[in-house]
Design an enzyme around this catalytic site. Structure first.
Site, mmCIF file in Angstrom:
data_model
loop_
_atom_site.group_PDB
_atom_site.id
_atom_site.type_symbol
_atom_site.label_atom_id
_atom_site.label_comp_id
_atom_site.label_asym_id
_atom_site.label_seq_id
_atom_site.Cartn_x
_atom_site.Cartn_y
_atom_site.Cartn_z
ATOM 1 N N PHE A 184 0.870 -1.194 0.000
ATOM 2 C CA PHE A 184 0.000 0.000 0.000
ATOM 3 C C PHE A 184 0.900 1.236 0.000
ATOM 4 O O PHE A 184 1.658 1.442 0.946
ATOM 5 C CB PHE A 184 -0.818 -0.081 1.290
ATOM 6 N N GLU A 218 0.525 3.703 10.268
ATOM 7 C CA GLU A 218 -0.916 3.855 9.994
ATOM 8 C C GLU A 218 -1.539 4.982 10.817
ATOM 9 O O GLU A 218 -2.677 4.896 11.268
ATOM 10 C CB GLU A 218 -1.657 2.518 10.154
HETATM 11 N N1 COS Z 1 -13.818 7.565 5.973
HETATM 12 C C1 COS Z 1 -14.476 8.194 4.968
HETATM 13 N N2 COS Z 1 -14.130 9.434 4.548
HETATM 14 C C2 COS Z 1 -13.108 10.035 5.165
HETATM 15 C C3 COS Z 1 -12.398 9.437 6.206
HETATM 16 C C4 COS Z 1 -12.794 8.147 6.609
HETATM 17 N N3 COS Z 1 -12.173 7.515 7.595
HETATM 18 N N4 COS Z 1 -11.428 10.279 6.633
HETATM 19 C C5 COS Z 1 -11.538 11.392 5.887
HETATM 20 N N5 COS Z 1 -12.555 11.237 4.995
HETATM 21 C C6 COS Z 1 -13.021 12.204 4.014
HETATM 22 C C7 COS Z 1 -13.576 13.441 4.712
HETATM 23 O O1 COS Z 1 -14.943 13.265 5.037
HETATM 24 C C8 COS Z 1 -13.356 14.485 3.650
HETATM 25 O O2 COS Z 1 -14.360 14.381 2.645
HETATM 26 P P1 COS Z 1 -15.384 15.601 2.348
HETATM 27 O O3 COS Z 1 -14.501 16.771 2.021
HETATM 28 O O4 COS Z 1 -16.201 15.106 1.211
HETATM 29 O O5 COS Z 1 -16.150 15.803 3.612
HETATM 30 C C9 COS Z 1 -12.077 14.075 2.971
HETATM 31 O O6 COS Z 1 -11.928 12.676 3.250
HETATM 32 C C10 COS Z 1 -10.865 14.822 3.509
HETATM 33 O O7 COS Z 1 -10.784 14.564 4.902
HETATM 34 P P2 COS Z 1 -10.142 15.568 5.956
HETATM 35 O O8 COS Z 1 -10.653 16.946 5.651
HETATM 36 O O9 COS Z 1 -10.369 15.023 7.317
HETATM 37 O O10 COS Z 1 -8.608 15.495 5.518
HETATM 38 P P3 COS Z 1 -7.311 16.067 6.236
HETATM 39 O O11 COS Z 1 -6.369 16.532 5.189
HETATM 40 O O12 COS Z 1 -7.683 17.003 7.324
HETATM 41 O O13 COS Z 1 -6.618 14.736 6.844
HETATM 42 C C11 COS Z 1 -6.103 13.095 8.484
HETATM 43 C C12 COS Z 1 -7.159 13.968 7.777
HETATM 44 C C13 COS Z 1 -5.083 13.900 9.236
HETATM 45 C C14 COS Z 1 -6.947 12.286 9.471
HETATM 46 C C15 COS Z 1 -5.426 12.158 7.444
HETATM 47 O O14 COS Z 1 -4.540 12.887 6.623
HETATM 48 C C16 COS Z 1 -4.658 11.024 8.101
HETATM 49 O O15 COS Z 1 -5.254 10.008 8.491
HETATM 50 N N6 COS Z 1 -3.328 11.170 8.212
HETATM 51 C C17 COS Z 1 -2.462 10.107 8.692
HETATM 52 C C18 COS Z 1 -2.041 9.278 7.536
HETATM 53 C C19 COS Z 1 -1.621 7.936 7.954
HETATM 54 O O16 COS Z 1 -2.267 7.253 8.730
HETATM 55 N N7 COS Z 1 -0.520 7.528 7.381
HETATM 56 C C20 COS Z 1 -0.019 6.219 7.570
HETATM 57 C C21 COS Z 1 0.343 5.691 6.230
HETATM 58 S S1 COS Z 1 -0.141 4.083 5.902
HETATM 59 S S2 COS Z 1 1.179 3.023 6.824
#
Ligand code: COS
Length: 392
Positions: A121, A362
């Protein structure tokens, strides 16, 4: 609590497999930093590679709780094998199963399920870690597909996988809505993996960069519509975080099992050290943290199997608590074993190093708190309760 007698029977089957086939090689794979090729067919034979995929696409579909028990039990013995299974099932394979077309599922899933090959991924980039929306990898539209350029980093199974799902921007203007996701296979011209990362823990798992140098991806290998990639990967991470919670739980359980047995055997001042309050209370705290984490992780796993239920909060809570439990229990286990825990005669020092990743991968613990706080604040805004407030 959440499990049935069948779940517990399955747990014992995986525990026996892990102690027989994996425990004897963990010290070598940790020291020499490699994922053992000969383990893959054994994991496949145990049905551990297609656990989130329906049988008609080659999978060995089980409910999520069964899958989570498998990750937990494997991680109890070896975090590196645990993360390999978790990343393969929850991150590399799941997006194709969940968001792929019938044609994509039939083309890609059999090989990475019972076909015994691994999937990876590709989300994280050098400048897009916690800010996953900061993706720089770009997929430029060309005739019949895309030309992709960019770099992904810290990718589990990058060098030992067959198939990779990854994100790239298809528009520079639309923020997270300009991100799309694609499937690529190793051997595609311009697509390569970098050298193995030298890591503190999980040294028996494969972690590398991925490089895209003018890689042509046909339109039919895009997952879903353009612009859906960020959301797809966030949904995928909701599931992945439960599996990292299970991995942390397994590592913590392994350290606890060794520490409590040691506390009954090791004699000092004429009695087993477990009888001293300082050790007995530490074990009580470990057992309590384990129990709390197990409830959170199993509950989130059950929610994942429910139709149309968003469980982002529960999966973030499960990962947050279990990864902190992983750190707490492995650190405490070293304390209980003393110098023996600091050396490598027992695996608790490896478990301590392995557990740390669970607070980073993650989504860091800070990101889990961000996800949880955003949701609970929204819930509070919507609540009509005026409990405790003075009458206006
Ligand atoms: N399920 C469904 N939709 C989701 C979601 C989820 N779990 N998380 C976010 N979304 C959607 C939001 O609803 C939003 O959509 P709309 O604009 O249509 O409402 C869109 O995605 C953007 O979400 P958001 O505004 O929350 O994005 P951000 O840029 O603020 O980022 C975080 C959110 C910080 C939570 C995200 O970037 C994150 O999880 N970062 C960590 C990454 C990570 O885990 N990396 C590890 C790599 S894999 S080993």
């Amino acid at each position: 609590m959440w499990t049935t007698p069948e779940h517990e029977k399955y747990r014992m089957k995986i525990r026996e497999f892990a102690e027989r086939e994996i425990a004897p090689i963990t010290q070598k794979t940790d020291r020499e930093q490699f994922f053992p090729d000969e383990l893959l067919p054994k994991l496949n034979e145990m049905g551990l590679l297609g656990m989130q995929v329906d049988k008609k696409y080659g999978g060995t579909y089980t409910d999520t709780l069964t899958y989570i028990i498998a990750v937990e039990e494997i991680s109890r013995v070896c975090g590196s094998t645990g993360i390999t299974i978790a990343a393969h099932n929850s991150l590399g394979t799941y997006p194709i199963y969940k968001f792929g077309t019938e044609k994509q599922k039939r083309k890609y899933l059999p090989e990475i399920t019972t076909g015994g090959k691994l999937a990876a991924f590709g989300l994280t980039e050098p400048e897009a870690g916690s800010d996953a929306g900061g993706t720089k990898t770009f997929a430029a539209k060309v005739k019949d597909g895309y030309k992709v350029n960019g770099t992904k980093c810290w990718i589990t199974c990058a060098g030992i996988s067959k198939t990779v799902v990854f994100t790239a921007k298809t528009s520079r203007e639309m923020g997270t809505k300009g991100i799309s996701s694609f499937i690529v296979t190793h051997g595609t011209p311009g697509f390569s993996s970098g050298k193995k990362e030298n890591k503190l823990g999980l040294r028996g798992s494969d972690t590398r960069f991925l490089h895209f140098d003018d890689v042509f991806i046909p339109e039919e290998d895009r997952l879903g519509e353009e612009g859906q990639g960020f959301k797809q990967f966030m949904i995928t991470l909701d599931g992945g975080r439960v599996s990292i919670g299970a991995m942390a739980l397994g590592i913590a359980q392994g350290a606890y099992d060794i520490a409590i047995k040691y506390a009954t055997k090791r004699q000092q001042f004429g009695q087993p050290i477990g009888k001293f309050q300082s050790v007995g209370f530490k074990l009580a705290d470990m057992a309590t943290q384990l129990q709390a984490s197990r409830h959170l992780v199993y509950h989130a796993a059950l929610l994942k199997d429910k139709e149309n239920v968003r469980y982002s909060k529960e999966s973030a809570m499960a990962k947050l608590h279990a990864s902190e439990t992983g750190y707490f229990c492995t650190y405490a286990a070293i304390g209980i074993l003393g110098a023996e825990g600091y050396g490598d005669k027992y695996p608790v020092e490896r478990m301590f190093r392995d557990a740390k990743l669970c607070e980073i991968g993650e989504g860091t613990s800070e990101i889990q708190r961000l996800v949880i706080s955003r949701i609970i604040l929204k819930e509070a805004e919507k609540s009509t309760s005026t409990f405790g407030f003075p009458k206006e």
